[in-house]
Design a protein around this motif. Sequence first.
Motif, PDB file in Angstrom:
ATOM      1  N   ILE A   1      25.827 -54.167   1.405  1.00  0.00           N
ATOM      2  CA  ILE A   1      25.718 -53.351   0.199  1.00  0.00           C
ATOM      3  C   ILE A   1      25.312 -51.937   0.588  1.00  0.00           C
ATOM      4  O   ILE A   1      24.323 -51.737   1.309  1.00  0.00           O
ATOM      5  CB  ILE A   1      24.688 -53.952  -0.773  1.00  0.00           C
ATOM      6  CG1 ILE A   1      25.150 -55.340  -1.219  1.00  0.00           C
ATOM      7  CG2 ILE A   1      24.500 -53.041  -1.994  1.00  0.00           C
ATOM      8  CD1 ILE A   1      24.120 -56.111  -2.005  1.00  0.00           C
TER       9      ILE A   1
ATOM     10  N   CYS B   1      25.463 -47.988  -4.687  1.00  0.00           N
ATOM     11  CA  CYS B   1      25.223 -48.980  -5.740  1.00  0.00           C
ATOM     12  C   CYS B   1      24.704 -48.310  -7.000  1.00  0.00           C
ATOM     13  O   CYS B   1      23.759 -47.521  -6.953  1.00  0.00           O
ATOM     14  CB  CYS B   1      24.210 -50.017  -5.255  1.00  0.00           C
ATOM     15  SG  CYS B   1      23.771 -51.235  -6.513  1.00  0.00           S
ATOM     16  N   LEU B   2      25.342 -48.644  -8.126  1.00  0.00           N
ATOM     17  CA  LEU B   2      24.960 -48.077  -9.420  1.00  0.00           C
ATOM     18  C   LEU B   2      23.997 -48.970 -10.185  1.00  0.00           C
ATOM     19  O   LEU B   2      23.481 -48.582 -11.223  1.00  0.00           O
ATOM     20  CB  LEU B   2      26.215 -47.834 -10.266  1.00  0.00           C
ATOM     21  CG  LEU B   2      27.250 -46.880  -9.648  1.00  0.00           C
ATOM     22  CD1 LEU B   2      28.513 -46.855 -10.473  1.00  0.00           C
ATOM     23  CD2 LEU B   2      26.672 -45.486  -9.504  1.00  0.00           C
ATOM     24  N   GLY B   3      23.802 -50.186  -9.694  1.00  0.00           N
ATOM     25  CA  GLY B   3      22.792 -51.061 -10.272  1.00  0.00           C
ATOM     26  C   GLY B   3      23.127 -51.671 -11.616  1.00  0.00           C
ATOM     27  O   GLY B   3      22.236 -52.146 -12.313  1.00  0.00           O
ATOM     28  N   HIS B   4      24.401 -51.693 -11.983  1.00  0.00           N
ATOM     29  CA  HIS B   4      24.753 -52.269 -13.283  1.00  0.00           C
ATOM     30  C   HIS B   4      24.884 -53.787 -13.239  1.00  0.00           C
ATOM     31  O   HIS B   4      24.958 -54.425 -14.279  1.00  0.00           O
ATOM     32  CB  HIS B   4      26.036 -51.643 -13.820  1.00  0.00           C
ATOM     33  CG  HIS B   4      25.882 -50.190 -14.140  1.00  0.00           C
ATOM     34  ND1 HIS B   4      24.894 -49.710 -14.957  1.00  0.00           N
ATOM     35  CD2 HIS B   4      26.576 -49.115 -13.725  1.00  0.00           C
ATOM     36  CE1 HIS B   4      25.001 -48.396 -15.057  1.00  0.00           C
ATOM     37  NE2 HIS B   4      25.997 -48.005 -14.313  1.00  0.00           N
ATOM     38  N   GLY B   5      24.988 -54.355 -12.055  1.00  0.00           N
ATOM     39  CA  GLY B   5      24.883 -55.795 -11.937  1.00  0.00           C
ATOM     40  C   GLY B   5      26.162 -56.588 -12.055  1.00  0.00           C
ATOM     41  O   GLY B   5      26.116 -57.800 -12.262  1.00  0.00           O
ATOM     42  N   ASP B   6      27.303 -55.947 -11.918  1.00  0.00           N
ATOM     43  CA  ASP B   6      28.551 -56.709 -11.997  1.00  0.00           C
ATOM     44  C   ASP B   6      28.605 -57.798 -10.929  1.00  0.00           C
ATOM     45  O   ASP B   6      29.085 -58.905 -11.170  1.00  0.00           O
ATOM     46  CB  ASP B   6      29.760 -55.787 -11.834  1.00  0.00           C
ATOM     47  CG  ASP B   6      29.805 -54.719 -12.910  1.00  0.00           C
ATOM     48  OD1 ASP B   6      28.837 -53.950 -13.018  1.00  0.00           O
ATOM     49  OD2 ASP B   6      30.811 -54.664 -13.639  1.00  0.00           O
ATOM     50  N   CYS B   7      28.103 -57.500  -9.759  1.00  0.00           N
ATOM     51  CA  CYS B   7      28.100 -58.493  -8.669  1.00  0.00           C
ATOM     52  C   CYS B   7      27.199 -59.670  -9.024  1.00  0.00           C
ATOM     53  O   CYS B   7      27.524 -60.817  -8.724  1.00  0.00           O
ATOM     54  CB  CYS B   7      27.660 -57.857  -7.364  1.00  0.00           C
ATOM     55  SG  CYS B   7      26.040 -57.056  -7.426  1.00  0.00           S
TER      56      CYS B   7
ATOM     57  N   LEU C   1      19.448 -58.176  -8.579  1.00  0.00           N
ATOM     58  CA  LEU C   1      19.095 -56.761  -8.684  1.00  0.00           C
ATOM     59  C   LEU C   1      17.626 -56.603  -8.347  1.00  0.00           C
ATOM     60  O   LEU C   1      16.767 -57.291  -8.913  1.00  0.00           O
ATOM     61  CB  LEU C   1      19.359 -56.239 -10.098  1.00  0.00           C
ATOM     62  CG  LEU C   1      20.773 -55.752 -10.390  1.00  0.00           C
ATOM     63  CD1 LEU C   1      20.866 -55.311 -11.840  1.00  0.00           C
ATOM     64  CD2 LEU C   1      21.191 -54.628  -9.460  1.00  0.00           C
TER      65      LEU C   1
ATOM     66  N   ALA D   1      21.410 -53.613  -5.862  1.00  0.00           N
ATOM     67  CA  ALA D   1      21.718 -55.023  -5.634  1.00  0.00           C
ATOM     68  C   ALA D   1      21.297 -55.433  -4.228  1.00  0.00           C
ATOM     69  O   ALA D   1      21.353 -54.642  -3.288  1.00  0.00           O
ATOM     70  CB  ALA D   1      23.207 -55.257  -5.822  1.00  0.00           C
TER      71      ALA D   1
ATOM     72  N   CYS E   1      32.807 -54.819  -8.201  1.00  0.00           N
ATOM     73  CA  CYS E   1      31.906 -53.675  -8.063  1.00  0.00           C
ATOM     74  C   CYS E   1      32.626 -52.377  -8.402  1.00  0.00           C
ATOM     75  O   CYS E   1      33.564 -51.993  -7.708  1.00  0.00           O
ATOM     76  CB  CYS E   1      31.357 -53.608  -6.640  1.00  0.00           C
ATOM     77  SG  CYS E   1      30.271 -52.187  -6.398  1.00  0.00           S
ATOM     78  N   PRO E   2      32.182 -51.685  -9.443  1.00  0.00           N
ATOM     79  CA  PRO E   2      32.872 -50.455  -9.848  1.00  0.00           C
ATOM     80  C   PRO E   2      32.626 -49.295  -8.895  1.00  0.00           C
ATOM     81  O   PRO E   2      33.328 -48.289  -8.953  1.00  0.00           O
ATOM     82  CB  PRO E   2      32.275 -50.165 -11.232  1.00  0.00           C
ATOM     83  CG  PRO E   2      30.929 -50.798 -11.205  1.00  0.00           C
ATOM     84  CD  PRO E   2      31.056 -52.006 -10.318  1.00  0.00           C
ATOM     85  N   ALA E   3      31.654 -49.438  -8.036  1.00  0.00           N
ATOM     86  CA  ALA E   3      31.292 -48.337  -7.136  1.00  0.00           C
ATOM     87  C   ALA E   3      31.826 -48.529  -5.719  1.00  0.00           C
ATOM     88  O   ALA E   3      31.626 -47.664  -4.868  1.00  0.00           O
ATOM     89  CB  ALA E   3      29.770 -48.202  -7.090  1.00  0.00           C
TER      90      ALA E   3
ATOM     91  N   ALA F   1      30.628 -50.515  -3.657  1.00  0.00           N
ATOM     92  CA  ALA F   1      29.406 -50.546  -2.843  1.00  0.00           C
ATOM     93  C   ALA F   1      29.254 -51.815  -2.020  1.00  0.00           C
ATOM     94  O   ALA F   1      28.350 -51.905  -1.200  1.00  0.00           O
ATOM     95  CB  ALA F   1      28.183 -50.380  -3.744  1.00  0.00           C
ATOM     96  N   ILE F   2      30.127 -52.791  -2.260  1.00  0.00           N
ATOM     97  CA  ILE F   2      30.068 -54.032  -1.485  1.00  0.00           C
ATOM     98  C   ILE F   2      31.180 -53.998  -0.450  1.00  0.00           C
ATOM     99  O   ILE F   2      32.363 -54.029  -0.778  1.00  0.00           O
ATOM    100  CB  ILE F   2      30.188 -55.275  -2.383  1.00  0.00           C
ATOM    101  CG1 ILE F   2      29.035 -55.292  -3.395  1.00  0.00           C
ATOM    102  CG2 ILE F   2      30.189 -56.553  -1.543  1.00  0.00           C
ATOM    103  CD1 ILE F   2      29.089 -56.435  -4.381  1.00  0.00           C
TER     104      ILE F   2
HETATM  105  S1  SF4 Z   1      28.428 -54.402  -8.686  1.00  0.00           S
HETATM  106 FE1  SF4 Z   1      28.237 -52.825  -7.079  1.00  0.00          FE
HETATM  107  S2  SF4 Z   1      27.272 -51.085  -8.087  1.00  0.00           S
HETATM  108 FE2  SF4 Z   1      26.944 -52.869  -9.389  1.00  0.00          FE
HETATM  109  S3  SF4 Z   1      24.944 -53.712  -8.782  1.00  0.00           S
HETATM  110 FE3  SF4 Z   1      26.508 -54.788  -7.586  1.00  0.00          FE
HETATM  111  S4  SF4 Z   1      26.689 -53.614  -5.678  1.00  0.00           S
HETATM  112 FE4  SF4 Z   1      25.635 -52.307  -7.151  1.00  0.00          FE
END
Ligand code: SF4
Length: 69
Positions: A7, A12-18, A28, A33, A51-53, A55-56
């Motif tokens: 990660i 990471c935007l921290g919105h929690g999609d993952c 989170l 994340a 993940c919209p960013a 980041a994974i």
């Molecule tokens: S989906 Fe991506 S941006 Fe969102 S919390 Fe998980 S790692 Fe972070």
Amino acid sequence: MTLIAQIDDAACLGHGDCVHVAPNVFILEGDVAEQHAPGTDEQLRQAARACPAGAIILLEAASGIEVDP
Ligand code: SF4
């Protein structure tokens, strides 16, 4: 193929999609994340795709080479 997820905390935007798609793998911590369990390759792929960013990052465990989700 066995995958490893990394990660990118800065991305990471921290919105929690993952966390939504793989709650037994990702949590989170504050607004970043973290992976708390290994998860299957498919779970890691689904989380990376969600993940919209972007980041994974997925790596092939044996080679360390980045792979597409
Ligand atoms: S989906 Fe991506 S941006 Fe969102 S919390 Fe998980 S790692 Fe972070």
